[in-house]
Scaffold this active site. Structure first.
Site, short mmCIF file in Angstrom:
data_model
loop_
_atom_site.label_atom_id
_atom_site.label_comp_id
_atom_site.label_asym_id
_atom_site.label_seq_id
_atom_site.Cartn_x
_atom_site.Cartn_y
_atom_site.Cartn_z
N THR A 1 0.82 -1.20 0.00
CA THR A 1 0.00 0.00 0.00
C THR A 1 0.86 1.26 0.00
OG1 THR A 1 -1.71 -1.18 1.20
CG2 THR A 1 -1.66 1.19 1.51
N THR B 1 0.98 -0.06 6.16
CA THR B 1 1.15 -0.89 4.97
C THR B 1 1.61 -2.27 5.41
OG1 THR B 1 2.46 -1.19 2.94
CG2 THR B 1 3.49 0.06 4.71
N GLY B 2 1.35 -3.28 4.58
CA GLY B 2 1.79 -4.62 4.94
C GLY B 2 0.66 -5.63 4.84
N HIS B 3 0.68 -6.63 5.71
CA HIS B 3 -0.33 -7.70 5.70
C HIS B 3 -1.64 -7.14 6.25
CE1 HIS B 3 -2.31 -11.54 6.79
NE2 HIS B 3 -1.63 -11.98 5.74
#
Length: 309
Positions: free
Chosen positions: A170, A220-222
């Site tokens: 993202t 941002t990330g999982h």
């Protein structure tokens, strides 16, 4: 204090050095563009929107034009924006055929009594507000088609591993101006997601949060893990408890990794103008401008500075 505009280009499993260089160039461009608007218009929201739009228009990022594809080969995007002074927020989820979802999210905040519109409802609102509706497939790039083909091949061969790290993450931005803060985030989700999947990016408190009593965060990330721990809000609560922006960001990102074994990243600005940048993935591109100084990095413990003319 000087205004600050801080952006991230996504935390993830980024092993390609050429791609890392392109991501760095992209976040530097976004930070400079957003900061210029922040200063010239004296507006948090205008600065954030400009910074995120620059990344949505850049194919290297997983947002807008660069969005990854769902299992049906479609682009479905999420975005949100929030202002810390009054907690006003707006978001869109599972939205198609909109060039800049962050602009639509802002319009939801400013022109509706709601904080989130989804799918066909978001598209109907966009039409009413005069947004250009792109033709089906206009946002689908050849690079993302190839990525989906490879994903499906690995899926069929049962070679996919749940490492919690996607290649592309993202994008987002946070801003500080005259003791006030705001945050914005945009994404195409994750590669090979189910049709209709909503991400943390659209959820206030998970992907985006801003409160003038603490600070502003974009994550941002999982995404599914980020939503479970309400990561952006969690970081703000740590700042309310007295932690610095950097301490709060590191604590919460690492706490999520320990609890759910999935990676994340976040950028943070406190209402004191403190900066926080942390990620548990192998890389996360970021950049911020203060005055004529541009700061940026993508690797752990990397911090470069350039003078902006």
């Amino acid at each position: 204090m000087e205004p600050i505009l801080l952006v991230h280009g996504g935390a993830g499993f980024i092993n390609d050095d050429r791609k890392a260089t392109e991501l760095l160039l992209g976040v530097k461009e976004a930070a400079k563009a957003g900061y210029k608007v922040l200063k010239s218009k004296n507006s948090l929201l205008d600065g954030l929107e400009e910074a995120v739009r620059v990344m949505e228009d850049n194919e290297i990022f997983n947002a807008g034009l660069g969005s990854v594809l769902n299992l049906d080969g479609e682009v479905e995007m999420d975005a949100s924006i929030m202002l810390g002074s009054n907690l006003n927020a707006g978001g869109v989820t599972v939205v198609k055929n909109i060039k800049n979802p962050i602009s639509l999210a802002r319009r939801v905040m400013e022109k509706t009594p709601h904080f989130l519109l989804a799918g066909e409802g978001a598209l109907k609102f966009a039409k009413r507000e005069g947004f250009e509706i792109l033709s089906d497939g206009a946002l689908v790039t050849e690079a993302r088609k190839l990525m989906l083909e490879n994903y499906k091949k690995k899926l069929a061969e049962k070679k996919l591993t749940n490492t919690g790290e996607a290649e592309l993450g993202t994008v987002g931005a946070v801003a500080f101006l005259n003791g006030q803060v705001a945050a914005a985030t945009s994404t195409g989700g994750y590669e090979g997601k189910m049709v209709g999947r909503c991400s943390d990016t659209s959820i206030i408190g998970s992907g985006t949060y801003a409160d003038d009593e603490s600070g502003a965060v974009s994550t941002t990330g999982h995404g599914d893990s980020i939503a479970k721990v309400c990561l952006a809000h969690d970081i703000c609560k740590e700042m309310e408890a007295g932690k610095s922006a950097q301490e709060a960001t590191e604590i919460c990102v690492n706490k999520m990794l320990k609890r759910l074994e999935n990676t994340a990243g976040a950028i943070t600005l406190s209402v004191k103008g403190e900066i926080g940048i942390a990620f548990s993935s192998n890389r996360m591109s970021w950049a911020y401008q203060i005055g004529n100084m541009l700061h940026f990095g993508i690797n752990k413990n990397e911090h470069n500075v350039e003078i902006v003319n």
